[in-house]
Design a protein around this motif. Structure first.
Motif, short mmCIF file in Angstrom:
data_model
loop_
_atom_site.label_atom_id
_atom_site.label_comp_id
_atom_site.label_asym_id
_atom_site.label_seq_id
_atom_site.Cartn_x
_atom_site.Cartn_y
_atom_site.Cartn_z
N ASN A 140 0.83 -1.21 0.00
CA ASN A 140 0.00 0.00 0.00
C ASN A 140 0.86 1.26 0.00
N ASP A 193 1.01 4.14 -2.95
CA ASP A 193 0.79 5.56 -2.64
C ASP A 193 1.98 6.41 -3.06
N LEU A 224 3.16 11.14 2.48
CA LEU A 224 2.57 9.89 2.96
C LEU A 224 2.38 9.92 4.48
#
Length: 112
Positions: free
Chosen positions: A54, A58, A79
């Motif tokens: 993930n 991102d 992030l």
């Protein structure tokens, strides 16, 4: 053929992650006189693997959105935006490294 190589790389990475997670869990368990089952270590490894995937997606999306093909520290800081404490620590680390890098470059130029 290239797909097989990619799959092999993923399996090796996952195995290395399983080993590292196992080492951390074992160290933690030994310090607290506890035991962890191989199933627990496997489940924790899968959880960490999913989080890594993930994060990678991102970071790639942030980089692509900015029109870059390389992930930068700005992407990583973006992030971390939902965890202000982490973002602060990471931002300070990045600034320190940039200052050290600038200092080193300045010394190298002075020697020339």
């Amino acid at each position: 053929m290239a797909d097989d190589s990619h799959e092999d790389d993923l399996e090796r990475l996952k195995s290395a992650l399983w080993y590292a997670v196992g080492q951390i869990v074992d160290e933690f368990c030994m310090s607290r006189n506890r035991n962890a089952t191989p199933q627990f270590i496997g489940a924790l490894t899968e959880l960490v693997w999913t989080q890594i995937e993930n994060v990678a997606i991102d970071l790639e999306s942030f980089s692509n959105h900015a029109g870059r093909t390389t992930v930068t520290t700005d992407d990583v800081l973006l992030l971390a935006r939902k965890n202000p404490d982490l973002q602060t620590i990471m931002g300070e680390f990045v600034e320190t490294r940039k200052a050290m890098s600038a200092s080193t470059k300045g010394k190298q130029r002075a020697k020339k």
